[in-house]
Design a protein around this motif. Structure first.
Motif, PDB file in Angstrom:
ATOM      1  N   PRO C  60      15.732  -2.460 -20.403  1.00  0.00           N
ATOM      2  CA  PRO C  60      17.141  -2.489 -19.998  1.00  0.00           C
ATOM      3  C   PRO C  60      17.395  -2.378 -18.502  1.00  0.00           C
ATOM      4  N   ARG C  61      16.532  -1.621 -17.761  1.00  0.00           N
ATOM      5  CA  ARG C  61      16.913  -1.397 -16.364  1.00  0.00           C
ATOM      6  C   ARG C  61      16.551  -2.579 -15.488  1.00  0.00           C
ATOM      7  N   PHE C  62      15.302  -3.006 -15.559  1.00  0.00           N
ATOM      8  CA  PHE C  62      14.875  -4.166 -14.762  1.00  0.00           C
ATOM      9  C   PHE C  62      14.877  -5.335 -15.727  1.00  0.00           C
ATOM     10  N   ASP C  63      15.970  -5.962 -15.866  1.00  0.00           N
ATOM     11  CA  ASP C  63      16.167  -6.893 -16.954  1.00  0.00           C
ATOM     12  C   ASP C  63      15.514  -8.221 -16.636  1.00  0.00           C
ATOM     13  N   LEU C  64      14.595  -8.662 -17.465  1.00  0.00           N
ATOM     14  CA  LEU C  64      13.965  -9.952 -17.224  1.00  0.00           C
ATOM     15  C   LEU C  64      14.824 -11.079 -17.754  1.00  0.00           C
ATOM     16  N   SER C  65      15.807 -10.709 -18.550  1.00  0.00           N
ATOM     17  CA  SER C  65      16.646 -11.720 -19.169  1.00  0.00           C
ATOM     18  C   SER C  65      17.498 -12.433 -18.131  1.00  0.00           C
ATOM     19  N   ARG C  66      17.724 -11.777 -16.972  1.00  0.00           N
ATOM     20  CA  ARG C  66      18.548 -12.470 -15.981  1.00  0.00           C
ATOM     21  C   ARG C  66      17.803 -13.634 -15.353  1.00  0.00           C
ATOM     22  N   PHE C  67      16.473 -13.680 -15.518  1.00  0.00           N
ATOM     23  CA  PHE C  67      15.741 -14.843 -15.046  1.00  0.00           C
ATOM     24  C   PHE C  67      15.593 -15.883 -16.134  1.00  0.00           C
ATOM     25  N   GLY C  68      15.978 -15.515 -17.337  1.00  0.00           N
ATOM     26  CA  GLY C  68      15.782 -16.428 -18.453  1.00  0.00           C
ATOM     27  C   GLY C  68      14.407 -16.315 -19.060  1.00  0.00           C
ATOM     28  N   TRP C  69      13.675 -15.216 -18.753  1.00  0.00           N
ATOM     29  CA  TRP C  69      12.285 -15.134 -19.166  1.00  0.00           C
ATOM     30  C   TRP C  69      12.048 -14.137 -20.279  1.00  0.00           C
ATOM     31  N   GLU C  70      13.107 -13.771 -21.019  1.00  0.00           N
ATOM     32  CA  GLU C  70      12.890 -12.686 -21.966  1.00  0.00           C
ATOM     33  C   GLU C  70      12.300 -13.163 -23.285  1.00  0.00           C
ATOM     34  N   ALA C  71      12.171 -14.488 -23.439  1.00  0.00           N
ATOM     35  CA  ALA C  71      11.666 -14.975 -24.720  1.00  0.00           C
ATOM     36  C   ALA C  71      10.153 -14.959 -24.701  1.00  0.00           C
ATOM     37  N   TYR C  72       9.566 -13.810 -24.997  1.00  0.00           N
ATOM     38  CA  TYR C  72       8.122 -13.731 -25.058  1.00  0.00           C
ATOM     39  C   TYR C  72       7.647 -14.416 -26.321  1.00  0.00           C
ATOM     40  N   ARG C  73       6.614 -15.185 -26.206  1.00  0.00           N
ATOM     41  CA  ARG C  73       6.075 -15.897 -27.352  1.00  0.00           C
ATOM     42  C   ARG C  73       4.709 -15.334 -27.674  1.00  0.00           C
ATOM     43  N   ALA C  74       4.479 -15.076 -28.935  1.00  0.00           N
ATOM     44  CA  ALA C  74       3.185 -14.516 -29.291  1.00  0.00           C
ATOM     45  C   ALA C  74       2.119 -15.581 -29.409  1.00  0.00           C
ATOM     46  N   THR C  75       2.516 -16.825 -29.650  1.00  0.00           N
ATOM     47  CA  THR C  75       1.500 -17.851 -29.827  1.00  0.00           C
ATOM     48  C   THR C  75       1.336 -18.645 -28.540  1.00  0.00           C
ATOM     49  N   PRO C  76       0.093 -18.873 -28.112  1.00  0.00           N
ATOM     50  CA  PRO C  76      -0.087 -19.573 -26.839  1.00  0.00           C
ATOM     51  C   PRO C  76       0.370 -21.022 -26.872  1.00  0.00           C
ATOM     52  N   ARG C  77       0.504 -21.587 -28.065  1.00  0.00           N
ATOM     53  CA  ARG C  77       0.910 -22.986 -28.116  1.00  0.00           C
ATOM     54  C   ARG C  77       2.334 -23.176 -27.630  1.00  0.00           C
ATOM     55  N   GLN C  78       3.146 -22.121 -27.733  1.00  0.00           N
ATOM     56  CA  GLN C  78       4.555 -22.260 -27.343  1.00  0.00           C
ATOM     57  C   GLN C  78       4.855 -21.601 -26.023  1.00  0.00           C
ATOM     58  N   ALA C  79       3.855 -21.025 -25.381  1.00  0.00           N
ATOM     59  CA  ALA C  79       4.115 -20.279 -24.149  1.00  0.00           C
ATOM     60  C   ALA C  79       3.709 -21.131 -22.974  1.00  0.00           C
ATOM     61  N   ASP C  80       4.345 -20.891 -21.814  1.00  0.00           N
ATOM     62  CA  ASP C  80       3.837 -21.587 -20.643  1.00  0.00           C
ATOM     63  C   ASP C  80       3.489 -20.679 -19.483  1.00  0.00           C
ATOM     64  N   LEU C  81       3.652 -19.387 -19.631  1.00  0.00           N
ATOM     65  CA  LEU C  81       3.263 -18.479 -18.568  1.00  0.00           C
ATOM     66  C   LEU C  81       2.379 -17.408 -19.174  1.00  0.00           C
ATOM     67  N   MET C  82       1.242 -17.154 -18.553  1.00  0.00           N
ATOM     68  CA  MET C  82       0.354 -16.113 -19.059  1.00  0.00           C
ATOM     69  C   MET C  82       0.300 -15.020 -18.011  1.00  0.00           C
ATOM     70  N   ILE C  83       0.851 -13.865 -18.316  1.00  0.00           N
ATOM     71  CA  ILE C  83       0.819 -12.752 -17.370  1.00  0.00           C
ATOM     72  C   ILE C  83      -0.358 -11.883 -17.776  1.00  0.00           C
ATOM     73  N   VAL C  84      -1.455 -11.975 -17.042  1.00  0.00           N
ATOM     74  CA  VAL C  84      -2.624 -11.166 -17.389  1.00  0.00           C
ATOM     75  C   VAL C  84      -2.381  -9.771 -16.837  1.00  0.00           C
ATOM     76  N   ALA C  85      -1.974  -8.880 -17.709  1.00  0.00           N
ATOM     77  CA  ALA C  85      -1.600  -7.542 -17.265  1.00  0.00           C
ATOM     78  C   ALA C  85      -2.622  -6.564 -17.775  1.00  0.00           C
ATOM     79  N   GLY C  86      -3.586  -6.188 -16.946  1.00  0.00           N
ATOM     80  CA  GLY C  86      -4.556  -5.200 -17.363  1.00  0.00           C
ATOM     81  C   GLY C  86      -5.970  -5.661 -17.081  1.00  0.00           C
TER      82      GLY C  86
END
Lengths: 169, 391, 188
Positions: C60-86
């Protein structure tokens, strides 16, 4: 204020007064090689042939009732010829709120009986000791590597294994 | 004719409802789970091996990154073990500060644990609510320690710096509005038919099995084991506050969830008692000059302080030979450190007794008999963090 | 794939004369880039501690939805950004590569946190010293873990990079003689 290091329910200075040590000494089948106390923690050294009987006694004796196996781990002492590894069992009793450490010295390649029949916790804990040190556990239902990849070579926590590993990126 | 046999399904390591990189090999008979075998090690970073080549204080940031949701309690367990090894005292104000941080960490960790468990079951708003509450806790951490998640705030002998003035007021403001939010979450989930259907009777593990599998923490208290290290073997300032330990005997996922909700309320009470009683005084034990960095103004004036500072920074603190095991009640169970020292500034062996590793093993007992769709609910109810499982 | 061209990035602009006030002129490339950067779908790929800060950024505080990026996809076939976090470990490395290969073009990678950039604090036997040993990275976000503000700065840097992408190349791509296209043995 005085610091109370010893938070368990045994506050004596003499390790022989610890009920578990006393019970092990009384039982002829579990000779205790040495006993130590440091900052209130009592540890007893038992040889590998008697370790299963000692742990069974500690678990089943109604006065002691060490029903929780807290941890199984090992320490590698490469300078000690013939007893390079120390397998350390940490036990806790809910009823009497006491802790005890049981140490079993092993030579390199020597086997030790698994305590999975006594406490099911030991399943993964002993697998990790095997993975990291290479100590085989006789009678373990599923002995294979747990945290390292299955094709990993070597046992990382031995002292001669380098921190950065043997495979370069 | 079609043959019927057991189907093996691979879940993970990349899967939307795992709490990190966990791989489960699930054997299914139709929709019923016959066996679950976790395959871990996808986050094994070699922390125990790495700490053998670092000095004692350099190991502290590594302990933050194990159970990364509750870094305050990991740090505390490590520092308590080091202080036991060194044999130094901690001033009363530092003990209270550390207990306050540990309890806020407990609230933090339980919030995300409950939030992700609910998110896995479909109640995504619970996840976003818990993230919103966490921001309040993270603000308190940020202003005191400098880091939102990774505190690295404790030092042997006390804490790194004192609380900022006005911290108590900000904490009181947080504690005033937090119980109302907990009531909101209770209204959302407690008697919700969907939540009850998804949690009651799921992931059953009896009391004897829980003891045999060595469960600790809320997972054990949901199965009727009445043990809490804060009450049974008190450490830090816990012997000066009153703790009520919630224990439920239903042994399923719902009772584990209830234990976590009640523990958060209990933490609020403990924090109120701690703020009322916190004494003034030094925040670190400067008497133990061999192990504690001296204050900066003294370093510039006194030769002895300069020498101590130099030796501590260049060589590191050298404890006596010996070994200790010290454990505390973390949000997920008993987390303990077994440190063997041979007199040098590097730990000879540092073993972490991981709470989630031991708790996850019990999924092999909890899983069979449930439906495949209940597996995320079971994992969520154990509340695992892969950083601590794999270390 | 994407190239940073030497031309100035094309901007969407509007003529100001009153008789032409309702006409929007732009290039196709700018519209494509603008739509892509405003609606990326990240892959849910949190490995370790940085994942918690990534989730907090979507919170809620640092809202990613304002960039339009809140639709995280679990399947790689539908995703276009991979954030390697860790941290990427040796056991996890083939999985990272497999997921990256499954994503469809155009795809971007953000390496978040020092473990993904260089192995971080963990220079040990089981950690890959940086995810760029496995997959090509577009933006590196340093920190341990990076604050949500730092991650958002990394996102905006990626947005600027996407803005500069050339979608329709003018000159033909030079191909070596005898090149028959990507094969299974040599995909690149």
């Amino acid at each position: 204020m005085t610091v109370n290091w010893n938070r368990q329910n045994f506050s004596g200075e003499d390790p022989e007064q610890h009920p578990a040590v006393a019970a092990l000494r009384r039982n002829p089948g579990t000779p205790v090689k040495e006993v130590a106390i440091f900052r209130g923690e009592v540890s007893a050294v038992i040889s590998p042939e008697h370790s299963t009987e000692a742990l069974t006694l500690l678990r089943d004796d109604p006065a002691l009732a060490f029903d929780l196996l807290v941890d199984v781990t090992a320490v590698h002492w490469p300078e000690r010829e013939g007893a390079e590894f120390d397998v350390v069992y940490q036990l806790y009793s809910h009823g009497s709120r006491m802790r005890i450490k049981v140490k079993v010295p092993l030579a390199d390649g020597q086997e030790i009986r698994s305590v999975v029949p006594l406490w099911a916790t030991a399943g993964w804990l002993e697998r990790e000791v095997y993975d990291m040190f290479g100590i085989p556990f006789a009678g373990h239902p599923d002995q294979r590597r747990i945290v390292n990849p299955p094709n990993f070579e070597g046992h990382p926590l031995r002292k001669e294994f380098p921190v950065q590993g043997r495979v370069r990126w | 004719m079609a043959k019927q046999e057991i189907m093996t399904l691979n879940v993970g390591p990349h899967h939307p409802s795992t709490h990190g990189v966990l791989r489960l090999i699930v054997e299914l008979d139709g929709e019923r789970v016959v066996s679950i075998t976790p395959d871990i090690g996808y986050l094994h970073r070699g922390i125990e091996k790495l700490s053998e080549s670092k000095k004692f204080l350099q190991v502290l940031p590594l302990t933050d990154r194990m159970d990364y949701m509750s870094s305050g309690t990991n740090n505390l367990a490590y520092i308590l073990a080091v202080e036991k090894l060194l044999g130094i005292e901690v001033p009363p104000r530092a003990r209270f500060i550390r207990t306050i941080m540990a309890e806020i960490t407990r609230i933090n960790s339980h919030l995300l644990g409950i939030g992700s468990a609910a998110g896995d079951c479909g109640a995504v708003s619970m996840l976003l609510y818990s993230l919103r509450e966490r921001e309040g806790c993270l603000d308190l951490f940020d202003e005191t320690t400098g880091g939102r998640m990774m505190l690295t705030y404790y030092r042997p002998g006390g804490v790194a710096n004192d609380l900022l003035p006005g911290f108590e007021n900000r904490l009181k403001a947080f504690l005033d509005k937090f119980p109302k939010k907990l009531d909101e979450y209770d209204t959302l989930l407690k008697n919700n038919r969907i939540w009850l259907k998804r949690q009651v009777g799921i992931g059953y593990i009896s009391r004897e099995d829980a003891l045999s599998y060595g469960l600790t923490g809320p997972t054990a208290r949901g199965s009727g084991i009445d043990r809490d290290i804060r009450r049974d073997e008190p450490y830090e300032a816990y012997d000066e506050v009153e703790i009520n330990v919630p224990v439920y005997t239903d042994c399923d996922a719902y009772s584990r969830w209830r234990v976590r909700m009640d523990e958060m309320r209990e933490s609020v009470n403990i924090l109120r008692q701690l703020i009322a009683k916190i004494p003034d005084g030094p925040y670190i034990n400067h008497e133990a000059a061999k192990y504690v960095l001296p204050e900066k103004p003294r370093v510039k004036d006194s030769m002895e302080a300069l020498i101590h500072h130099f030796k501590l920074v260049v060589e590191g603190l050298a404890p006596p030979r010996g070994e200790v095991y010290s454990s505390i009640e973390g949000p997920k169970g008993e987390i303990g450190f077994y440190i063997v020292s041979d007199g040098t500034p590097h730990p000879y062996r540092m073993r972490v007794r991981p709470s989630c590793f031991v708790n996850l093993q019990a999924i092999q007992k909890m899983g069979p008999g449930n439906m495949m769709a209940d597996v995320p609910a079971i994992i969520g109810s154990i509340d695992i963090v892969l950083g601590e499982i794999d270390r | 794939m994407s190239t940073i061209g030497k031309n100035k990035p094309t901007r969407v602009y509007r003529k100001k004369k009153p008789q032409e006030a309702n006409i929007l002129l732009t290039t196709a490339s700018a519209i494509i880039n603008h739509s892509q950067r405003s609606s990326l779908m990240p892959l849910t790929f949190g490995l370790a501690c940085c994942a918690i800060e990534m989730i907090a950024t979507a919170g809620p505080r640092f809202d990613l939805s304002r960039f339009g990026w809140e639709a995280y996809r679990a399947t790689p076939r539908q995703a276009d950004l991979m954030i390697v976090a860790g941290t990427v470990t040796n056991k996890m490395a083939p999985v990272v590569k497999k997921l990256y290969d499954q994503m469809a073009e155009p795809k971007w990678v953000i390496a978040m946190g020092s473990c993904a950039i260089c192995g971080g604090v963990f220079q040990t036997y089981s950690v890959v010293p940086g995810v760029n040993h496995l997959i090509p990275v577009d933006v590196y976000v340093p920190g341990c873990p990076p604050r949500p503000e730092a991650l958002i700065h990394g996102f905006m840097t990626l947005q600027m990079k996407i803005d500069q992408k050339r979608n329709f190349s003018v000159s033909p791509v030079k191909v070596e003689p005898g090149f028959r296209g990507p094969t299974r043995k040599e995909p690149f």
